[in-house]
Every structure is written in structure tokens, then in C-alpha cells.
Design a protein around this motif. Structure first.
Motif, mmCIF file in Angstrom:
data_model
loop_
_atom_site.group_PDB
_atom_site.id
_atom_site.type_symbol
_atom_site.label_atom_id
_atom_site.label_comp_id
_atom_site.label_asym_id
_atom_site.label_seq_id
_atom_site.Cartn_x
_atom_site.Cartn_y
_atom_site.Cartn_z
ATOM 1 N N THR A 40 48.470 -7.687 77.246
ATOM 2 C CA THR A 40 49.635 -7.046 77.608
ATOM 3 C C THR A 40 50.300 -7.793 78.739
ATOM 4 O O THR A 40 51.567 -7.713 78.594
ATOM 5 N N LEU A 44 54.337 -8.661 78.083
ATOM 6 C CA LEU A 44 55.478 -8.602 78.951
ATOM 7 C C LEU A 44 56.024 -9.750 79.719
ATOM 8 O O LEU A 44 57.319 -9.833 79.738
ATOM 9 N N LEU A 106 53.200 -1.502 76.704
ATOM 10 C CA LEU A 106 53.907 -2.063 77.951
ATOM 11 C C LEU A 106 54.368 -0.505 78.562
ATOM 12 O O LEU A 106 54.767 -0.431 79.692
#
Length: 197
Positions: A40, A44, A106
Motif C-alpha cells: 500500500t 501511495l 488507499l
């Protein structure tokens, strides 16, 4: 001031010595919140890097071809934030359509890129330092890579430490702040090589 600084020096300095997180501490909220899982965090990081480069370039053009010629410098913050918000919304729609897994991971943090101060900070730094277009491009690209690198390093360490027994006071944000501080100290070691202010 900035025109004689090599764009390559600006690029390298924005990754290491003027890192958005580790030197300027900009964008800390999403950096700390998303850095518990490497996959993740890297997603991002890519999104922030992409938004940072695109918004910096669009804001550079808007500033030099719209704000300054019309004498609207007093509106620059509002205009910059509107450009950032519009581009993040477009990115979110794109990710929802073509990258649904990353979009779901996200979650609420994707729209929060709009208020990520690293994005606005990069735009303001390029205006304050009077960077030309190429300098701005490489500064924003380096800043995005530096932000991405920092969040990935923290996420990798936190993921590895998730299996270790930590004292209760260090669990969660405590260890994240400690790791960030140590990484910031390590990056200070680069300060004698490249510094752009």
C-alpha cells in the motif's frame, strides 16, 4: 539565484538533502498512516509522485502564464490548491476505473493527497526559489521519488517489525517516529554533497 543551479543538482538534492519528509517534514500525515504495509505504501508513493510532478508542472505554467501576467499573485495559494484538487480528483477516477485494488487499499487517503502539504510545498518551493521549467520538473520529480523512497523504507521496516515483540510504548506510531528520526539523521549525512535552498 536558481538559474545557475544545475537541474541535475536540484534533482539529486530533492531526493536526498532536501527530502520532503526527512528534511522538510512535509506530508507526514499520510506517510505515517499508510506506512504499515509495504504494498500500500508503494502504491501511495507512486500516486503522490505522479500528482506532485503533474501539479508542479501545471502550477508552474499557471503561475508564469496566468497569475504573474495578470498581477494575481495574491491568489496564488487558492489557484494552486484548486489545480491540485482537480488533478487528484482525475487521478482518483482513473484509479477507481483501472486500478480498483489499489484504490480500495488507499481508501480515504487518496483524496487526502489533495491536502498533502508536500504537494503544495513543492509548488511553493519552486515559486520561491524562482526555478525555471526544467528545474521545476526535476525538483518535483526528485521530491516525489524522495517521498516515495521514504515511505517505502518506513513501510518495509514496520512490516518486518510487525513480527517482532516491541515494548508497548514503541508499538504503532512510537516506532514510526523513531525510525523516521533515524532515517532523517542518516539523510543529514548527504547534506555536504548537495544543498539547494
Amino acid at each position: 539565484m536558481a538559474p545557475q543551479v544545475s537541474p541535475l543538482v536540484i534533482f539529486i538534492a530533492s531526493i536526498f538533502t532536501n527530502n520532503m519528509i526527512l528534511a522538510n517534514f512535509l506530508g507526514m500525515c499520510s506517510y505515517l498512516a499508510i506506512s504499515s504495509e509495504y504494498k500500500t505504501a508503494t502504491g501511495l508513493g507512486k500516486a503522490v509522485s505522479l500528482v506532485l510532478v503533474i501539479t508542479a508542472m501545471v502550477n508552474w505554467l499557471v503561475y508564469h502564464y496566468f497569475i504573474v501576467p495578470l498581477g494575481l499573485e495574491y491568489l496564488q495559494f487558492i489557484v494552486f490548491i484548486l489545480v491540485i484538487a482537480a488533478l487528484v480528483q482525475i487521478l482518483e477516477l482513473f484509479m477507481d476505473r483501472y486500478l480498483p485494488d489499489l484504490h480500495a487499499n488507499l481508501g480515504v487517503f487518496l483524496p487526502l493527497i489533495t491536502v498533502n502539504c508536500a504537494i503544495l510545498g513543492a509548488t511553493l518551493f519552486m515559486v520561491i526559489r524562482h526555478y525555471n521549467f526544467l528545474q521545476s520538473l526535476l525538483f518535483s520529480l526528485g521530491s516525489g521519488i524522495g517521498w516515495w523512497m521514504a515511505i517505502c523504507m518506513l513501510a518495509a521496516m514496520r512490516e518486518k517489525m510487525g513480527k517482532a515483540k516491541l515494548p508497548p510504548g514503541l508499538a504503532g506510531p512510537g516506532i514510526a517516529f523513531l525510525i523516521t528520526g533515524i532515517m532523517a539523521l542518516a539523510f543529514v549525512g548527504f547534506s555536504g554533497i548537495f544543498a539547494v535552498q
